[in-house]
Design an enzyme around this catalytic site. Structure first.
Site, PDB file in Angstrom:
ATOM      1  N   LYS A  50      -4.703  -4.465  -9.414  1.00 34.43           N
ATOM      2  CA  LYS A  50      -3.374  -4.380  -8.830  1.00 34.43           C
ATOM      3  C   LYS A  50      -2.328  -4.701  -9.889  1.00 34.43           C
ATOM      4  O   LYS A  50      -2.590  -5.425 -10.842  1.00 34.43           O
ATOM      5  CB  LYS A  50      -3.216  -5.328  -7.648  1.00 34.43           C
ATOM      6  N   HIS A  83      -6.248   1.978  -1.619  1.00 36.94           N
ATOM      7  CA  HIS A  83      -6.244   0.562  -1.970  1.00 36.94           C
ATOM      8  C   HIS A  83      -4.806   0.109  -2.214  1.00 36.94           C
ATOM      9  O   HIS A  83      -3.936   0.894  -2.563  1.00 36.94           O
ATOM     10  CB  HIS A  83      -7.072   0.323  -3.231  1.00 36.94           C
ATOM     11  N   TYR A 117       0.841  -1.196   0.000  1.00 43.45           N
ATOM     12  CA  TYR A 117       0.000   0.000   0.000  1.00 43.45           C
ATOM     13  C   TYR A 117       0.879   1.251   0.000  1.00 43.45           C
ATOM     14  O   TYR A 117       1.926   1.281   0.653  1.00 43.45           O
ATOM     15  CB  TYR A 117      -0.898   0.051   1.241  1.00 43.45           C
TER      16      TYR A 117
END
Length: 269
Positions: free
Chosen positions: A193, A156, A148
């Site tokens: 991601k 997020h 993070y």
């Protein structure tokens, strides 16, 4: 991909409270109180007062354990987290069930006996933490860690992290097949991601502590999925330019043909 902030004002709040300052506050709090953690299997238990609890939560270390105590809060630290606080930050002492303080070498040997790949995983964990990334377990996403930009309440996770070993261990066999790589990248894309692969490479033959840490290095590699739709507009532009050029050349050819016909007509007359 960049950070995806949660809510309005999250980015400004993170900028006002850098993670480096939060870590410094935690380090100072634990050092002043001479905190001690208790070895318990593959984790370390830590009893914290209200101030320490606040700093641990802000710095995202450990997992709070619900107990009946009101003035104290217990935390469960992973082995990488506990050793980072003990060895790298020098703010935590770790004891066994006999209340004997463990040295760094004893802790290292204990943790390596519990997890065979602990040296490489700790190297990867400390590598990210020293860059002020917040590092949390990534098992829910099928990876080793998630990273993070700041506290998870504000942003997020940006990276899904896999640790690959160049010399040993089953993790060194991961992503060897295209099917594994494809599935991992699709999974990371599905949860927004970027896949970050950390290659742990040994630079020497020393395997003992702490030489093994000094004689190893991290090679970072980000892998993302190529999406054809993202280049479709560019291809359309090229195609349209080609059509425009053909139309222009066609008009020029028609004009030239007309001029030739006129010239021939004049000569015949």
């Amino acid at each position: 991909m960049g950070p995806r902030w949660k809510g309005k004002g999250s980015k400004a709040k993170a900028a006002a409270e850098p993670m480096s300052e939060i870590i410094s506050a935690l380090q100072s709090s634990l050092t002043t109180s001479k905190c001690k953690g208790l070895l318990s299997g593959c984790s370390v238990l830590l009893e914290a007062d209200s101030e320490q609890s606040t700093n641990l939560n802000r710095a995202c270390f450990g997992r709070a354990i619900i107990t009946s105590q009101k003035e104290k809060q217990w935390y469960e630290l992973g082995l990488e987290e506990a050793f980072y606080l003990c060895f790298s930050l020098k703010c935590l002492e770790i004891v066994d069930h006999d209340s004997k303080v463990k040295s760094d070498v004893e802790l290292w040997d204990y943790m390596c006996s519990k997890i065979e790949t602990f040296p490489e995983f700790y190297k990867a964990y400390s590598h990210l933490r020293m860059k002020n990334w917040v590092v949390r377990p990534g098992s829910q996403y099928g990876v080793d860690f998630v990273a993070y930009h700041h506290h998870p309440a504000l942003v997020h996770s940006e990276y899904a992290v896999l640790v690959l070993l160049d010399s040993k261990g089953n993790s060194g066999q991961r992503l060897k097949l295209w099917s594994d790589l494809h599935c991992t990248i699709r999974l990371c894309g599905g949860v927004a991601k970027t896949l970050l692969v950390l290659h742990v490479q040994g630079k020497g033959s020393e395997t003992g502590f702490p030489g093994c840490l000094a004689n190893s290095e991290i090679k970072e590699q980000t892998i993302s999925r190529w999406i054809p739709e993202q280049t479709r507009e560019q291809k359309s532009d090229v195609k349209n330019q080609g059509r425009h050029q053909l139309r222009t050349e066609g008009r020029e050819c028609n004009a030239l043909s007309a001029a030739v016909v006129v010239a021939c007509t004049i000569q015949m007359e």
